[in-house]
Design a protein around this motif. Structure first.
Motif, mmCIF file in Angstrom:
data_model
loop_
_atom_site.group_PDB
_atom_site.id
_atom_site.type_symbol
_atom_site.label_atom_id
_atom_site.label_comp_id
_atom_site.label_asym_id
_atom_site.label_seq_id
_atom_site.Cartn_x
_atom_site.Cartn_y
_atom_site.Cartn_z
ATOM 1 N N LEU A 1 0.845 -1.189 0.000
ATOM 2 C CA LEU A 1 0.000 0.000 0.000
ATOM 3 C C LEU A 1 0.882 1.241 0.000
ATOM 4 N N LEU A 2 0.607 2.176 -0.899
ATOM 5 C CA LEU A 2 1.325 3.448 -0.957
ATOM 6 C C LEU A 2 0.346 4.566 -0.625
ATOM 7 N N LYS A 3 0.685 5.381 0.365
ATOM 8 C CA LYS A 3 -0.151 6.506 0.745
ATOM 9 C C LYS A 3 0.365 7.754 0.050
ATOM 10 N N LEU A 4 -0.337 8.178 -1.005
ATOM 11 C CA LEU A 4 0.071 9.353 -1.770
ATOM 12 C C LEU A 4 -0.445 10.649 -1.149
ATOM 13 N N GLU A 5 -1.648 10.604 -0.589
ATOM 14 C CA GLU A 5 -2.260 11.744 0.104
ATOM 15 C C GLU A 5 -3.165 11.163 1.189
ATOM 16 N N ASP A 6 -3.680 12.008 2.052
ATOM 17 C CA ASP A 6 -4.597 11.520 3.074
ATOM 18 C C ASP A 6 -5.861 10.933 2.455
ATOM 19 N N THR A 7 -6.203 11.366 1.241
ATOM 20 C CA THR A 7 -7.417 10.891 0.579
ATOM 21 C C THR A 7 -7.101 10.106 -0.697
ATOM 22 N N ARG A 8 -5.851 9.596 -0.816
ATOM 23 C CA ARG A 8 -5.473 8.900 -2.048
ATOM 24 C C ARG A 8 -4.419 7.832 -1.739
ATOM 25 N N TYR A 9 -4.740 6.595 -2.104
ATOM 26 C CA TYR A 9 -3.864 5.454 -1.845
ATOM 27 C C TYR A 9 -3.769 4.602 -3.109
ATOM 28 N N TRP A 10 -2.649 3.896 -3.242
ATOM 29 C CA TRP A 10 -2.534 2.821 -4.221
ATOM 30 C C TRP A 10 -2.328 1.502 -3.490
ATOM 31 N N LEU A 11 -2.934 0.456 -4.023
ATOM 32 C CA LEU A 11 -2.600 -0.908 -3.652
ATOM 33 C C LEU A 11 -1.873 -1.525 -4.839
ATOM 34 N N SER A 12 -0.606 -1.869 -4.647
ATOM 35 C CA SER A 12 0.203 -2.468 -5.705
ATOM 36 C C SER A 12 0.049 -3.979 -5.589
ATOM 37 N N VAL A 13 -0.850 -4.541 -6.414
ATOM 38 C CA VAL A 13 -1.401 -5.866 -6.126
ATOM 39 C C VAL A 13 -0.691 -6.988 -6.868
ATOM 40 N N ALA A 14 -0.740 -8.172 -6.246
ATOM 41 C CA ALA A 14 -0.321 -9.408 -6.893
ATOM 42 C C ALA A 14 -1.461 -9.887 -7.797
ATOM 43 N N ASP A 15 -1.335 -11.109 -8.288
ATOM 44 C CA ASP A 15 -2.156 -11.599 -9.392
ATOM 45 C C ASP A 15 -3.565 -12.005 -8.942
ATOM 46 N N GLY B 1 19.568 11.703 -9.142
ATOM 47 C CA GLY B 1 20.359 12.457 -8.181
ATOM 48 C C GLY B 1 20.562 11.677 -6.899
ATOM 49 N N ASN B 2 21.488 12.140 -6.076
ATOM 50 C CA ASN B 2 21.868 11.403 -4.877
ATOM 51 C C ASN B 2 20.796 11.389 -3.788
ATOM 52 N N TRP B 3 19.743 12.199 -3.927
ATOM 53 C CA TRP B 3 18.689 12.172 -2.915
ATOM 54 C C TRP B 3 18.039 10.795 -2.811
ATOM 55 N N VAL B 4 18.123 10.000 -3.895
ATOM 56 C CA VAL B 4 17.483 8.687 -3.843
ATOM 57 C C VAL B 4 18.162 7.778 -2.825
ATOM 58 N N ARG B 5 19.425 8.057 -2.522
ATOM 59 C CA ARG B 5 20.153 7.210 -1.566
ATOM 60 C C ARG B 5 19.593 7.353 -0.152
ATOM 61 N N GLU B 6 18.861 8.429 0.100
ATOM 62 C CA GLU B 6 18.299 8.667 1.431
ATOM 63 C C GLU B 6 16.922 8.036 1.610
ATOM 64 N N LEU B 7 16.321 7.549 0.534
ATOM 65 C CA LEU B 7 15.004 6.926 0.662
ATOM 66 C C LEU B 7 15.102 5.650 1.496
ATOM 67 N N ARG B 8 14.226 5.521 2.455
ATOM 68 C CA ARG B 8 14.165 4.290 3.249
ATOM 69 C C ARG B 8 13.350 3.251 2.487
ATOM 70 N N TYR B 9 13.470 1.986 2.910
ATOM 71 C CA TYR B 9 12.738 0.918 2.239
ATOM 72 C C TYR B 9 11.234 1.167 2.326
ATOM 73 N N PHE B 10 10.567 1.033 1.185
ATOM 74 C CA PHE B 10 9.135 1.273 0.997
ATOM 75 C C PHE B 10 8.770 2.761 1.009
ATOM 76 N N ALA B 11 9.747 3.658 1.184
ATOM 77 C CA ALA B 11 9.452 5.086 1.034
ATOM 78 C C ALA B 11 9.431 5.434 -0.454
ATOM 79 N N PHE B 12 8.697 6.495 -0.799
ATOM 80 C CA PHE B 12 8.589 6.874 -2.214
ATOM 81 C C PHE B 12 8.401 8.372 -2.327
ATOM 82 N N ARG B 13 8.620 8.867 -3.554
ATOM 83 C CA ARG B 13 8.451 10.294 -3.831
ATOM 84 C C ARG B 13 7.930 10.467 -5.252
ATOM 85 N N GLU B 14 6.979 11.366 -5.422
ATOM 86 C CA GLU B 14 6.529 11.729 -6.768
ATOM 87 C C GLU B 14 7.577 12.636 -7.400
ATOM 88 N N THR B 15 7.972 12.336 -8.631
ATOM 89 C CA THR B 15 9.028 13.087 -9.299
ATOM 90 C C THR B 15 8.837 12.985 -10.809
#
Length: 371
Positions: A110-124, A168-182
């Motif tokens: 599950l990715l929380k993009l906003e308080d009112t918007r989520y994605w479920l990245s689903v298996a088959d 850019g090197n900012w990606v090295r600071e992302l923790r596991y399962f963290a994400f950013r819109e870019t």
């Protein structure tokens, strides 16, 4: 064994389909009603790149289910027994989903993009239909739909270097399962530190399917100095790493399992007080204990061939569970597998065997992940 697969209009093609064909894809599977590459002609080299270098995978068949609207958070919480109250925007969570009887029906991120918007990245499986029906029956103010999102994975020890070269090197600071819109050269995407391997990496959730070829080429060029090559999620590496595969290890239609059997107990929060689908069933299972548990196995004999179906796990010739997948691990120098066994059988159990199509193999239990 391998078979031809017909490429027709009835199965969806990914945003990277033409790029994978141009780069020599040799086999496809069908996943979430889409073609997904199986290999590019040299599985051993693709395995080596994943373990020692860097690989790029078309995993667009890892579809997204978007929950959007005032009740998006409430619906996300009702779908999973995991407590989501502390989940922040920009954070992902591994979330088991169960039916009303406590059987697992998917294990998305599950990715929380906003308080009112989520994605479920689903298996088959068709979770968008399930989630939409639940929302309508609960009269929730939320839209449930499949957005224009196509993940591309960069995996392996050098994946961070390739991703940093792109963004850019900012990606090295992302923790596991963290994400950013870019974005990348005007290509919109969500960048997450995640992926279906234990070798480290990132997933690029492309949000404009018309730019799939552009993104594929950009990753290919940035990865060239690092020896990148195309590949696909690797079954042997996933077994070595103890990763769970919905469809192989569990599937509602053929071999049902509950989250306690699969080792998801720490993710089930019965004390938080929130309601969720399957709560009563999971409370009963928690009180009585699961009947089976997930185990790793080491099999004797010559290198095994991958099995096409779950096979019986025996003790002194009597069924005590099943093995969902086996493989010959060249890195570990042994045959390995994963499956479910009766919960009362100890790790030190003797007399175990696995009934493979080409004959029965003696086996012993082993901890996951494999050393």
């Amino acid at each position: 064994m391998s078979f031809d697969i017909n490429i027709g209009p009835n199965i969806r093609k990914s945003a990277y389909f033409e790029a994978t064909v141009a780069d020599g894809v040799r086999s496809f599977s069908v996943y979430n009603h889409m073609y997904i590459p199986g290999n590019f002609g040299d599985p051993e080299a693709e395995y080596d790149r994943l373990l020692n270098g860097v690989a790029m995978w078309d995993v667009a068949a890892q579809r997204q289910v978007e929950l959007s609207g005032p009740d998006a958070g409430a619906l996300a919480q009702y779908l999973t027994p995991r407590n989501l109250s502390a989940t922040r925007v920009g954070q992902g969570r591994y979330v088991p989903l169960c039916d009303h009887d406590g059987w697992l029906i998917n294990d998305p991120v599950l990715l929380k993009l906003e308080d009112t918007r989520y994605w479920l990245s689903v298996a088959d499986s068709d979770i968008h239909l399930w989630a939409a029906a639940v929302a309508r029956e609960k009269r929730m103010d939320v839209q449930v739909f499949e957005p224009d999102v196509s993940p591309l994975a960069i995996q392996g020890p050098k994946a961070e270097d390739v991703t940093a070269a792109l963004f850019g090197n900012w990606v090295r600071e992302l923790r596991y399962f963290a994400f950013r819109e870019t974005e990348l050269n005007g290509i919109p995407l969500v960048l997450a530190r995640s992926g279906w391997s234990k070798q480290g990496g990132f997933e690029l959730y492309l949000t404009d399917g018309s730019r799939g070829g552009d993104l594929w080429q950009a990753v290919k060029e940035a990865g060239r100095p690092f020896g990148i090559g195309p590949g696909a999620p690797n079954d042997t590496e996933r077994l070595e790493s103890g990763l769970i595969s919905y469809g192989a290890d569990m599937r509602l239609q053929t071999h049902r399992t509950n989250p306690y059997e699969m080792g998801f107990g720490p993710l089930i929060d019965l004390a938080a007080g929130h309601d969720f689908i399957g709560r009563a069933a999971l409370e009963r299972i928690a009180a009585n204990g699961p009947a089976r548990r997930r185990v790793g196995l080491v099999l004797d004999g010559d290198p095994v061939q991958p099995n096409a179906h779950p096979v019986q796990l025996l003790q002194d010739g009597q069924p005590v569970g099943h093995v969902s997948e086996v493989a010959a691990s060249r890195r570990l120098g042994m045959n390995i597998g994963v499956g479910l066994i009766r919960a009362d059988i100890a790790d030190s159990a003797t007399g175990l065997s696995v009934a493979l199509p080409d004959g029965t193999r003696a086996a012993r239990l082993a901890p996951l992940p494999f050393a």
